[in-house]
Design an enzyme around this catalytic site. Sequence first.
Site, PDB file in Angstrom:
ATOM      1  CG  ASN A  22      -5.604  -5.352   5.735  1.00  0.00           C
ATOM      2  OD1 ASN A  22      -6.049  -6.358   6.279  1.00  0.00           O
ATOM      3  ND2 ASN A  22      -5.649  -5.165   4.426  1.00  0.00           N
ATOM      4  CG  MET A  95       1.015   0.646  -2.782  1.00  0.00           C
ATOM      5  SD  MET A  95       0.480  -1.061  -3.046  1.00  0.00           S
ATOM      6  CE  MET A  95       0.450  -1.080  -4.841  1.00  0.00           C
ATOM      7  CG  HIS A 114      -0.177 -10.852  -2.110  1.00  0.00           C
ATOM      8  ND1 HIS A 114       0.262  -9.723  -2.780  1.00  0.00           N
ATOM      9  CD2 HIS A 114      -0.594 -11.719  -3.063  1.00  0.00           C
ATOM     10  CE1 HIS A 114       0.115  -9.917  -4.085  1.00  0.00           C
ATOM     11  NE2 HIS A 114      -0.405 -11.111  -4.276  1.00  0.00           N
ATOM     12  CD  GLU A 179      -6.557  -8.302   2.024  1.00  0.00           C
ATOM     13  OE1 GLU A 179      -5.826  -7.424   2.497  1.00  0.00           O
ATOM     14  OE2 GLU A 179      -6.906  -8.304   0.825  1.00  0.00           O
TER      15      GLU A 179
HETATM   16  C1  GRF Z   1      -5.047  -5.136   0.639  1.00  0.00           C
HETATM   17  O1  GRF Z   1      -5.803  -5.838  -0.313  1.00  0.00           O
HETATM   18  C2  GRF Z   1      -3.732  -5.820   0.848  1.00  0.00           C
HETATM   19  O2  GRF Z   1      -3.810  -7.212   0.765  1.00  0.00           O
HETATM   20  C3  GRF Z   1      -2.911  -5.273  -0.272  1.00  0.00           C
HETATM   21  O3  GRF Z   1      -3.292  -3.928  -0.375  1.00  0.00           O
HETATM   22  C4  GRF Z   1      -4.627  -3.765   0.106  1.00  0.00           C
HETATM   23  C5  GRF Z   1      -4.581  -2.726   1.175  1.00  0.00           C
HETATM   24  O4  GRF Z   1      -5.853  -2.333   1.618  1.00  0.00           O
HETATM   25  N1  GRF Z   1      -1.504  -5.513  -0.029  1.00  0.00           N
HETATM   26  P1  GRF Z   1      -6.015  -1.398   2.896  1.00  0.00           P
HETATM   27  O5  GRF Z   1      -5.151  -0.153   2.658  1.00  0.00           O
HETATM   28  O6  GRF Z   1      -5.538  -2.172   4.087  1.00  0.00           O
HETATM   29  O7  GRF Z   1      -7.462  -1.056   2.975  1.00  0.00           O
END
Ligand code: GRF
Length: 193
Positions: A22, A95, A114, A179
């Site tokens: 992301n 996290m 999320h 996402e």
């Molecule tokens: C994504 O699924 C987001 O929605 C969740 O953690 C994941 C992160 O993925 N909060 P990345 O590190 O962006 O690949």
Amino acid sequence: MVPSTGHNKTKTAVFISGTGSNLKSLIKFSRTSKSPISINLIISNNSKAKGLNYAKTYKIKKKVFSFKNKNISEKKLLSILKTNDIDLICLAGFMKILSGNFITKFKGKILNIHPSLLPNYKGLNTHKRVLNNKEKYSGCTVHFVNARLDSGKIILQKKVKISKNETEASLGKRILAQEHRLYPKAILKIFNL
Ligand code: GRF
């Protein structure tokens, strides 16, 4: 959100703990002319986060805070956000839970993504729980962050239909692809663009 004045984009920090896919999509978006934000800082609680490599690739400043002592880490973090003129925070697979005090200082300026259709399936292991409950749909949500986990005002959601023989991995992959499109759209929306 009110866009920065003049030709400057709103300076944004992205907080990550892992892969950073992301983050990558946000960086790419931020470098298009239609983006109201620039990504100026990458923050992680995990020095081994793969996503930190994007700092080098895209020449963006990065900083790691252990969060072992949340109070101390957040104090240092607030100061670095200030020195870098950061006005928007995007959590992307971050996290750690930010304190109420921290959130108050950036009120209305912290977003999160999320992997579920909030308010359903807050917290971890969303895809597993969704499949166990034999849901027909899942998806992803971009929302403002408040002091309660995954509970702030929803900005945008994207529904994903669960297919036959869906696995946690296949659903996770399909939702993640959505996402990457949803986060930039949600940013345009909060800037009324
Ligand atoms: C994504 O699924 C987001 O929605 C969740 O953690 C994941 C992160 O993925 N909060 P990345 O590190 O962006 O690949």
